[in-house]
Scaffold this motif. Sequence first.
Motif, PDB file in Angstrom:
ATOM      1  N   LEU A  59       0.822  -1.211   0.000  1.00 30.75           N
ATOM      2  CA  LEU A  59       0.000   0.000   0.000  1.00 30.75           C
ATOM      3  C   LEU A  59       0.858   1.263   0.000  1.00 30.75           C
ATOM      4  CD1 LEU A  59      -2.853  -0.930   2.501  1.00 30.75           C
ATOM      5  CD2 LEU A  59      -2.947  -0.875   0.018  1.00 30.75           C
ATOM      6  N   VAL A  60       1.948   1.237   0.745  1.00 33.39           N
ATOM      7  CA  VAL A  60       2.842   2.396   0.781  1.00 33.39           C
ATOM      8  C   VAL A  60       3.427   2.650  -0.610  1.00 33.39           C
ATOM      9  CG1 VAL A  60       5.046   3.237   1.691  1.00 33.39           C
ATOM     10  CG2 VAL A  60       3.362   2.244   3.230  1.00 33.39           C
ATOM     11  N   CYS A  61       3.802   1.582  -1.306  1.00 28.82           N
ATOM     12  CA  CYS A  61       4.350   1.737  -2.660  1.00 28.82           C
ATOM     13  C   CYS A  61       3.295   2.264  -3.626  1.00 28.82           C
ATOM     14  CB  CYS A  61       4.922   0.422  -3.157  1.00 28.82           C
ATOM     15  SG  CYS A  61       6.424  -0.057  -2.309  1.00 28.82           S
ATOM     16  N   LYS A  62       2.060   1.790  -3.494  1.00 28.36           N
ATOM     17  CA  LYS A  62       0.981   2.287  -4.359  1.00 28.36           C
ATOM     18  C   LYS A  62       0.732   3.768  -4.112  1.00 28.36           C
ATOM     19  CE  LYS A  62      -1.801  -1.827  -5.164  1.00 28.36           C
ATOM     20  NZ  LYS A  62      -3.123  -2.437  -5.001  1.00 28.36           N
ATOM     21  N   ARG A  63       0.731   4.162  -2.837  1.00 26.37           N
ATOM     22  CA  ARG A  63       0.507   5.573  -2.523  1.00 26.37           C
ATOM     23  C   ARG A  63       1.649   6.427  -3.050  1.00 26.37           C
ATOM     24  NH1 ARG A  63       0.241   7.576   3.566  1.00 26.37           N
ATOM     25  NH2 ARG A  63       2.453   7.156   3.382  1.00 26.37           N
ATOM     26  N   ARG A  64       2.859   5.925  -2.936  1.00 26.09           N
ATOM     27  CA  ARG A  64       4.015   6.674  -3.430  1.00 26.09           C
ATOM     28  C   ARG A  64       3.922   6.885  -4.937  1.00 26.09           C
ATOM     29  NH1 ARG A  64       9.978   6.946  -1.750  1.00 26.09           N
ATOM     30  NH2 ARG A  64      10.940   7.623  -3.681  1.00 26.09           N
ATOM     31  N   LYS A  65       3.495   5.847  -5.658  1.00 28.59           N
ATOM     32  CA  LYS A  65       3.323   5.982  -7.106  1.00 28.59           C
ATOM     33  C   LYS A  65       2.221   6.983  -7.434  1.00 28.59           C
ATOM     34  CE  LYS A  65       4.888   1.373  -8.363  1.00 28.59           C
ATOM     35  NZ  LYS A  65       4.476   0.058  -8.902  1.00 28.59           N
ATOM     36  N   GLY A  66       1.145   6.954  -6.660  1.00 27.58           N
ATOM     37  CA  GLY A  66       0.064   7.916  -6.873  1.00 27.58           C
ATOM     38  C   GLY A  66       0.509   9.339  -6.607  1.00 27.58           C
ATOM     39  N   LEU A  67       1.289   9.530  -5.555  1.00 27.46           N
ATOM     40  CA  LEU A  67       1.807  10.862  -5.250  1.00 27.46           C
ATOM     41  C   LEU A  67       2.777  11.338  -6.329  1.00 27.46           C
ATOM     42  CD1 LEU A  67       2.398  10.524  -1.417  1.00 27.46           C
ATOM     43  CD2 LEU A  67       0.654  11.900  -2.551  1.00 27.46           C
ATOM     44  N   GLN A  68       3.560  10.415  -6.840  1.00 28.72           N
ATOM     45  CA  GLN A  68       4.485  10.762  -7.919  1.00 28.72           C
ATOM     46  C   GLN A  68       3.708  11.170  -9.171  1.00 28.72           C
ATOM     47  OE1 GLN A  68       7.113   7.566  -8.952  1.00 28.72           O
ATOM     48  NE2 GLN A  68       8.565   8.913  -9.969  1.00 28.72           N
ATOM     49  N   GLY A  75       1.870  19.203 -11.023  1.00 30.82           N
ATOM     50  CA  GLY A  75       2.880  20.143 -10.555  1.00 30.82           C
ATOM     51  C   GLY A  75       3.219  19.960  -9.086  1.00 30.82           C
ATOM     52  N   ASN A  76       4.304  20.580  -8.713  1.00 34.30           N
ATOM     53  CA  ASN A  76       4.828  20.427  -7.363  1.00 34.30           C
ATOM     54  C   ASN A  76       3.919  21.069  -6.319  1.00 34.30           C
ATOM     55  OD1 ASN A  76       6.871  19.303  -5.795  1.00 34.30           O
ATOM     56  ND2 ASN A  76       7.896  21.271  -5.589  1.00 34.30           N
ATOM     57  N   ASP A  77       3.260  22.174  -6.673  1.00 39.80           N
ATOM     58  CA  ASP A  77       2.384  22.846  -5.708  1.00 39.80           C
ATOM     59  C   ASP A  77       1.183  21.979  -5.340  1.00 39.80           C
ATOM     60  OD1 ASP A  77       4.046  25.041  -5.657  1.00 39.80           O
ATOM     61  OD2 ASP A  77       2.929  26.101  -7.224  1.00 39.80           O
ATOM     62  N   ALA A  78       0.588  21.332  -6.340  1.00 42.91           N
ATOM     63  CA  ALA A  78      -0.552  20.445  -6.071  1.00 42.91           C
ATOM     64  C   ALA A  78      -0.112  19.257  -5.228  1.00 42.91           C
ATOM     65  CB  ALA A  78      -1.162  19.964  -7.383  1.00 42.91           C
ATOM     66  N   TYR A  79       1.067  18.751  -5.521  1.00 42.43           N
ATOM     67  CA  TYR A  79       1.610  17.629  -4.749  1.00 42.43           C
ATOM     68  C   TYR A  79       1.833  18.027  -3.292  1.00 42.43           C
ATOM     69  CZ  TYR A  79       5.321  14.785  -2.782  1.00 42.43           C
ATOM     70  OH  TYR A  79       6.085  14.026  -1.936  1.00 42.43           O
ATOM     71  N   LEU A  82      -1.430  18.346  -1.450  1.00 46.30           N
ATOM     72  CA  LEU A  82      -2.015  17.046  -1.114  1.00 46.30           C
ATOM     73  C   LEU A  82      -1.287  16.398   0.055  1.00 46.30           C
ATOM     74  CD1 LEU A  82      -4.038  14.795  -1.726  1.00 46.30           C
ATOM     75  CD2 LEU A  82      -2.401  13.895  -3.387  1.00 46.30           C
ATOM     76  N   VAL A  83       0.024  16.469   0.052  1.00 46.00           N
ATOM     77  CA  VAL A  83       0.812  15.884   1.143  1.00 46.00           C
ATOM     78  C   VAL A  83       0.473  16.570   2.465  1.00 46.00           C
ATOM     79  CG1 VAL A  83       3.164  15.717   2.046  1.00 46.00           C
ATOM     80  CG2 VAL A  83       2.691  15.037  -0.289  1.00 46.00           C
ATOM     81  N   LYS A  84       0.313  17.873   2.416  1.00 43.43           N
ATOM     82  CA  LYS A  84      -0.032  18.620   3.631  1.00 43.43           C
ATOM     83  C   LYS A  84      -1.425  18.242   4.121  1.00 43.43           C
ATOM     84  CE  LYS A  84      -0.277  23.309   5.399  1.00 43.43           C
ATOM     85  NZ  LYS A  84      -0.171  24.731   5.072  1.00 43.43           N
ATOM     86  N   ARG A  85      -2.379  18.116   3.193  1.00 42.49           N
ATOM     87  CA  ARG A  85      -3.743  17.747   3.576  1.00 42.49           C
ATOM     88  C   ARG A  85      -3.816  16.334   4.138  1.00 42.49           C
ATOM     89  NH1 ARG A  85      -7.347  18.791  -1.495  1.00 42.49           N
ATOM     90  NH2 ARG A  85      -8.914  17.823  -0.165  1.00 42.49           N
ATOM     91  N   LEU A  86      -2.992  15.433   3.602  1.00 39.86           N
ATOM     92  CA  LEU A  86      -2.991  14.056   4.086  1.00 39.86           C
ATOM     93  C   LEU A  86      -2.242  13.912   5.406  1.00 39.86           C
ATOM     94  CD1 LEU A  86      -2.334  12.068   0.791  1.00 39.86           C
ATOM     95  CD2 LEU A  86      -4.463  12.196   2.070  1.00 39.86           C
ATOM     96  N   GLY A  87      -1.379  14.860   5.707  1.00 43.50           N
ATOM     97  CA  GLY A  87      -0.621  14.801   6.951  1.00 43.50           C
ATOM     98  C   GLY A  87       0.509  13.791   6.912  1.00 43.50           C
ATOM     99  N   ILE A  88       1.147  13.667   5.750  1.00 42.82           N
ATOM    100  CA  ILE A  88       2.264  12.731   5.612  1.00 42.82           C
ATOM    101  C   ILE A  88       3.519  13.501   5.237  1.00 42.82           C
ATOM    102  CG2 ILE A  88       0.808  10.777   5.012  1.00 42.82           C
ATOM    103  CD1 ILE A  88       1.459  11.246   2.098  1.00 42.82           C
ATOM    104  N   ARG A  89       4.645  12.803   5.285  1.00 40.85           N
ATOM    105  CA  ARG A  89       5.914  13.431   4.932  1.00 40.85           C
ATOM    106  C   ARG A  89       6.040  13.578   3.426  1.00 40.85           C
ATOM    107  NH1 ARG A  89      10.580  10.120   6.430  1.00 40.85           N
ATOM    108  NH2 ARG A  89       9.128   8.407   6.380  1.00 40.85           N
ATOM    109  N   ASP A  90       6.803  14.561   3.022  1.00 40.90           N
ATOM    110  CA  ASP A  90       7.125  14.755   1.618  1.00 40.90           C
ATOM    111  C   ASP A  90       8.221  13.757   1.260  1.00 40.90           C
ATOM    112  OD1 ASP A  90       7.690  15.642  -0.889  1.00 40.90           O
ATOM    113  OD2 ASP A  90       8.550  17.549  -0.266  1.00 40.90           O
ATOM    114  N   VAL A  91       7.931  12.816   0.381  1.00 38.12           N
ATOM    115  CA  VAL A  91       8.879  11.746   0.096  1.00 38.12           C
ATOM    116  C   VAL A  91       9.854  12.088  -1.020  1.00 38.12           C
ATOM    117  CG1 VAL A  91       7.396   9.918   0.937  1.00 38.12           C
ATOM    118  CG2 VAL A  91       7.233  10.601  -1.441  1.00 38.12           C
ATOM    119  N   PHE A  92       9.625  13.162  -1.743  1.00 35.36           N
ATOM    120  CA  PHE A  92      10.465  13.468  -2.893  1.00 35.36           C
ATOM    121  C   PHE A  92      11.429  14.618  -2.650  1.00 35.36           C
ATOM    122  CE2 PHE A  92       6.667  11.505  -4.820  1.00 35.36           C
ATOM    123  CZ  PHE A  92       7.290  10.397  -5.345  1.00 35.36           C
ATOM    124  N   HIS A  93      11.402  15.219  -1.471  1.00 35.45           N
ATOM    125  CA  HIS A  93      12.338  16.314  -1.190  1.00 35.45           C
ATOM    126  C   HIS A  93      13.243  15.958  -0.057  1.00 35.45           C
ATOM    127  CE1 HIS A  93       9.399  18.963  -3.347  1.00 35.45           C
ATOM    128  NE2 HIS A  93      10.533  19.214  -3.942  1.00 35.45           N
TER     129      HIS A  93
END
Length: 93
Positions: A59-68, A75-79, A82-93
Amino acid sequence: MSITPAKKSELISEYKVKDGDTGSAYVQCAILSERIRNLTEHLKVHKKDFHCRRGLMVLVCKRRKGLQYVRNKYGNDAYLDLVKRLGIRDVFH
């Protein structure tokens, strides 16, 4: 461990992009995040449930692919939003 239909419809209404939207990347990432939270709580109690742990990793891998996908398509702003709204860490920075 699974989410209830009421919780799922609540997530869909919160993260939908337009009316009738049930399968956008935003909604899918939100549903996956909720399932990941549920499995994480389960694994805190049942530490030796390795089958569940594997499912969590899938599930973590599926979510990561979806976030990617969101990051590449919208775009990066939408990403970051979404990460802020979900309350998770930013995995690409």
